[in-house]
Design a protein around this motif. Structure first.
Motif, PDB file in Angstrom:
ATOM      1  N   TRP A 105     -16.368  41.030  18.679  1.00 18.26           N
ATOM      2  CA  TRP A 105     -16.732  39.922  17.781  1.00 18.26           C
ATOM      3  C   TRP A 105     -15.521  39.647  16.891  1.00 18.26           C
ATOM      4  N   LEU A 106     -14.971  38.473  17.009  1.00 17.72           N
ATOM      5  CA  LEU A 106     -13.742  38.176  16.269  1.00 17.72           C
ATOM      6  C   LEU A 106     -14.020  37.089  15.239  1.00 17.72           C
ATOM      7  N   ARG A 107     -13.881  37.466  14.009  1.00 20.04           N
ATOM      8  CA  ARG A 107     -14.110  36.490  12.932  1.00 20.04           C
ATOM      9  C   ARG A 107     -12.843  35.642  12.767  1.00 20.04           C
ATOM     10  N   PRO A 108     -12.908  34.542  11.977  1.00 18.07           N
ATOM     11  CA  PRO A 108     -11.716  33.691  11.830  1.00 18.07           C
ATOM     12  C   PRO A 108     -10.503  34.526  11.406  1.00 18.07           C
ATOM     13  N   GLY A 109      -9.422  34.292  12.085  1.00 16.67           N
ATOM     14  CA  GLY A 109      -8.186  34.979  11.704  1.00 16.67           C
ATOM     15  C   GLY A 109      -7.989  36.318  12.394  1.00 16.67           C
ATOM     16  N   GLU A 110      -8.950  36.779  13.201  1.00 17.05           N
ATOM     17  CA  GLU A 110      -8.812  38.103  13.827  1.00 17.05           C
ATOM     18  C   GLU A 110      -8.287  38.027  15.254  1.00 17.05           C
ATOM     19  N   VAL A 111      -8.174  36.814  15.770  1.00 19.42           N
ATOM     20  CA  VAL A 111      -7.843  36.642  17.186  1.00 19.42           C
ATOM     21  C   VAL A 111      -6.471  37.205  17.526  1.00 19.42           C
ATOM     22  N   SER A 133      -9.754  26.322  18.749  1.00 22.86           N
ATOM     23  CA  SER A 133     -10.176  27.061  17.565  1.00 22.86           C
ATOM     24  C   SER A 133     -11.652  26.804  17.321  1.00 22.86           C
ATOM     25  N   ARG A 134     -12.529  27.867  17.466  1.00 18.39           N
ATOM     26  CA  ARG A 134     -13.969  27.686  17.245  1.00 18.39           C
ATOM     27  C   ARG A 134     -14.581  29.018  16.793  1.00 18.39           C
ATOM     28  N   PRO A 135     -13.941  29.634  15.755  1.00 17.12           N
ATOM     29  CA  PRO A 135     -14.423  30.946  15.338  1.00 17.12           C
ATOM     30  C   PRO A 135     -15.893  30.906  14.939  1.00 17.12           C
ATOM     31  N   PRO A 136     -16.656  32.027  15.005  1.00 18.89           N
ATOM     32  CA  PRO A 136     -16.162  33.289  15.552  1.00 18.89           C
ATOM     33  C   PRO A 136     -16.141  33.284  17.086  1.00 18.89           C
ATOM     34  N   TYR A 137     -15.529  34.352  17.628  1.00 21.60           N
ATOM     35  CA  TYR A 137     -15.432  34.480  19.086  1.00 21.60           C
ATOM     36  C   TYR A 137     -16.119  35.765  19.518  1.00 21.60           C
ATOM     37  N   ALA A 138     -16.610  35.744  20.754  1.00 22.90           N
ATOM     38  CA  ALA A 138     -17.098  36.999  21.361  1.00 22.90           C
ATOM     39  C   ALA A 138     -16.270  37.176  22.623  1.00 22.90           C
TER      40      ALA A 138
END
Ligand code: ADP
Length: 591
Positions: A105-111, A133-138
């Protein structure tokens, strides 16, 4: 339709009873077979459902195990994950599963940091995709076994696809495993549509959170497993599956083609024998609908042989019963008929013997009367001739006359007996010739002149013109003689009229007297053999005259009838065709 003879009724009844029994037995067996079939189907459905549930439960247990790995360690490396999954041997032991993975699970800025970490862990070109860009990401971080197919999936952002996203959201909302709807796997390529679904289980930092908000806050990612439906279902084990029975799995509660997750039936034929069962199931929070359908071959496994045996045996037994009853009944009927015939013959023989004895008695009496008279006359004549002096000629003549009358009577009697014998043997012969009936009548009347005179009876003949035809003279004379002698005998001295007329082409002859007459109930009887209506005390006779007369008239092709009133007299009427039938009479049963 010909009515069934009564004696066959028992046989048909036996057949009916046999058939009804067979039918009832067959119905019972058939019902039993149907119940057995339904039970088998229900059992199979239960086993199929259970088998699927057990498979899915095992997969869920496996995901829970994978989650355990993350709970026990803050940082799970690629190698640890690989080792853990390898030890499970998922592909060998869990058919349909393509692998076990983890999506971070990647919150904004963690990618960027995540990508760097992954590259450092030995995935050189790791990136989160699809781009944008479409945070968050799985983002799929691990997927084992990591073959070339699964490798393609690394980095894929599960949230980028709505069906998967829905499942993730649900898992996050509930904290429970969540199954996705129908998807096409990222691993798949090419035109073939491989139907699949995914199971997701959320993984959290720290102790398990309790509210959706806490869960979102503590979310670390998801362990997950992709499944190919065909492979998953192929691993199911229950009797008859794909041989006598089809299974279709729908995603959701409604049955629609576009929601089919799996089907074993190429086309969807109607269920055989109405055997179809719909089973609702919930798979990791997602409703599925299973439809089990029997194929035609489902029934072939059923014990239908029993029904055939019952019906075959029943029919055979019914038939045997029918035949046996029939034989028995027929034998009895034949025996009864034979004994009836015997009884009848014995009765007839008794009657015949009695009739013969009666007849002999009457005949002897009838012959004796003229014989006695004749004997007396002869004694008288002898005495007359033995007397001294001249013979009294007048007395002699009277004696001879009486003797002649008696011999005439005797010879008529003997003739009658001969006629009867001929008639009964059908040996009467006709000698046809052209003749005038009036002449015959005149001749016979002449012969009766003396007798009429002695009885003081007027005998008149009414024959105004010749009536010609082809007949037998002797037989006509006999007919007339019988009728006239009866008229004189039963006429009580009243006048006797004989009339002859042409009638149509033929002739009509009437002999009328005004004597004792005949009672209506005797009229039909007097033309039969030995039948008499007058009292034998007053009138002698054999009861043969009218019988012979009728036989003769009928032999000549004519009819005889009588109209009579007791105490007023009788009229006998004979009608004759112009030509009597030839050849000679040979009638059966004339006696
Ligand atoms: P038979 O005179 O020897 O008795 P037939 O056969 O000639 O036998 O006649 C049968 C019966 O019919 C007679 O016994 C008599 O009772 C009745 N019958 C015949 N002719 C006459 C007649 N002309 N009038 C009254 N009765 C008659």
């Amino acid at each position: 339709m010909r009515p069934v003879p009564r004696r066959n009724a028992a046989a048909y009844l036996a057949l009916l009873v046999g058939l009804v029994t067979t039918l009832v037995a067959a119905l019972f067996v058939q019902r039993g077979a149907r119940e057995e079939r339904d039970r088998r189907f229900e059992d199979t459905v239960r086993e199929g459902t259970l088998s699927l549930q057990q498979h899915l439960d095992t997969y869920l247990a496996m995901l829970l195990g994978a989650r355990g790995l993350f709970v026990s360690s803050q940082e799970v490396t690629r190698q640890e994950f690989h080792d853990y999954v390898s030890s499970l041997q998922p592909r060998q032991r869990f058919p349909g599963i393509l692998g076990i993975g983890f999506a971070a699970w990647l919150r904004p800025g963690e990618v960027a940091a995540h990508e760097a970490r992954m590259r450092a862990m030995g995935v050189p070109d790791f990136r989160v995709w699809p781009p944008g860009s479409r945070p968050p990401y799985a983002s799929i971080t691990f997927l084992e076994p990591l073959d070339w197919r699964n490798e393609r999936v690394l980095g894929y952002d599960i949230l980028s696809e709505p069906v998967r996203q829905e499942a993730l959201e649900r898992a996050l909302e509930t904290g429970l495993p969540a199954a996705s709807g129908k998807v096409r796997l990222v691993q798949e390529y090419g035109p073939a549509e491989e139907t699949a679904f995914l199971l997701y289980l959320p993984v959290f930092h720290g102790p398990p959170p309790t509210t959706p908000e806490e869960r979102r806050e503590a979310l670390r990612g998801f362990v997950y497993a992709p499944f190919r439906m065909d492979d998953l279902v192929a691993g199911l084990r229950f009797p008859g599956f794909q041989r006598t029975l089809d299974l279709t799995i729908h995603d959701g509660r409604s049955i629609a083609r576009e929601r089919v997750l799996y089907t074993s039936a190429a086309t969807r034929p109607p269920a055989a024998f109405g055997l179809e069962r719909t089973v609702p199931l919930v798979v990791a929070g997602r409703p599925w609908t299973l439809v089990f359908t029997a194929r035609e071959s489902f029934i072939e496994d059923a014990p239908s042989a029993q029904l055939k045996e019952v019906v075959g045996g029943g029919l055979l037994l019914s038939l045997l019963l029918f035949l046996m009853t029939r034989v028995q009944v027929n034998a009895r009927a034949a025996a009864e008929a034979a004994s009836q015939v015997q009884e009848r013959l014995a009765r007839e023989a008794q009657v015949a013997v009695r009739v013969r004895d009666d007849f002999l008695g009457v005949a002897a009496h009838e012959l004796r009367t003229p014989l006695t008279a004749l004997t007396l006359q002869l004694q008288l004549l002898r005495r007359l001739l033995g007397k001294e002096g001249p013979v009294d000629k007048a007395r002699l003549e009277r004696g001879l006359e009486t003797s002649e009358r008696q011999t005439g009577r005797l010879s008529r009697l003997v003739d009658s007996l001969l006629d009867i014998s001929r008639l009964t043997r059908g040996k009467l012969e006709l000698h046809l010739e052209e003749l005038d009936l009036t002449e015959v009548v005149q001749e016979v009347a002449r012969r009766f002149e003396l007798e009429a005179q002695s009885r003081d009876v007027t005998l008149t003949v009414d024959a105004p013109e010749p009536v010609r035809g082809s007949w037998d003279r002797l037989r006509l004379e006999q007919v007339l003689t019988n009728l006239v002698s009866n008229a004189l005998k039963y006429g009580r001295g009243s006048p006797v009229d004989v009339s002859v007329r042409a009638e149509g082409e033929g002739a009509r002859l009437e002999v009328r007297d005004r004597g004792i007459g005949i009672a209506p109930e005797d009229v039909s009887r007097i033309f039969e053999r030995f039948e008499r209506a007058a009292s034998s005390r007053h009138y002698g006779g054999l009861g043969l005259g009218l019988f012979i007369t009728r036989q003769l008239v009928e032999a000549l092709g004519g009819r005889i009838s009588v109209s009579s009133t007791p105490e007023q007299g009788s009229t006998f009427t004979v009608t004759l065709p112009p030509k009597s039938p030839a050849p000679p009479l040979a009638r059966e049963g004339a006696g």
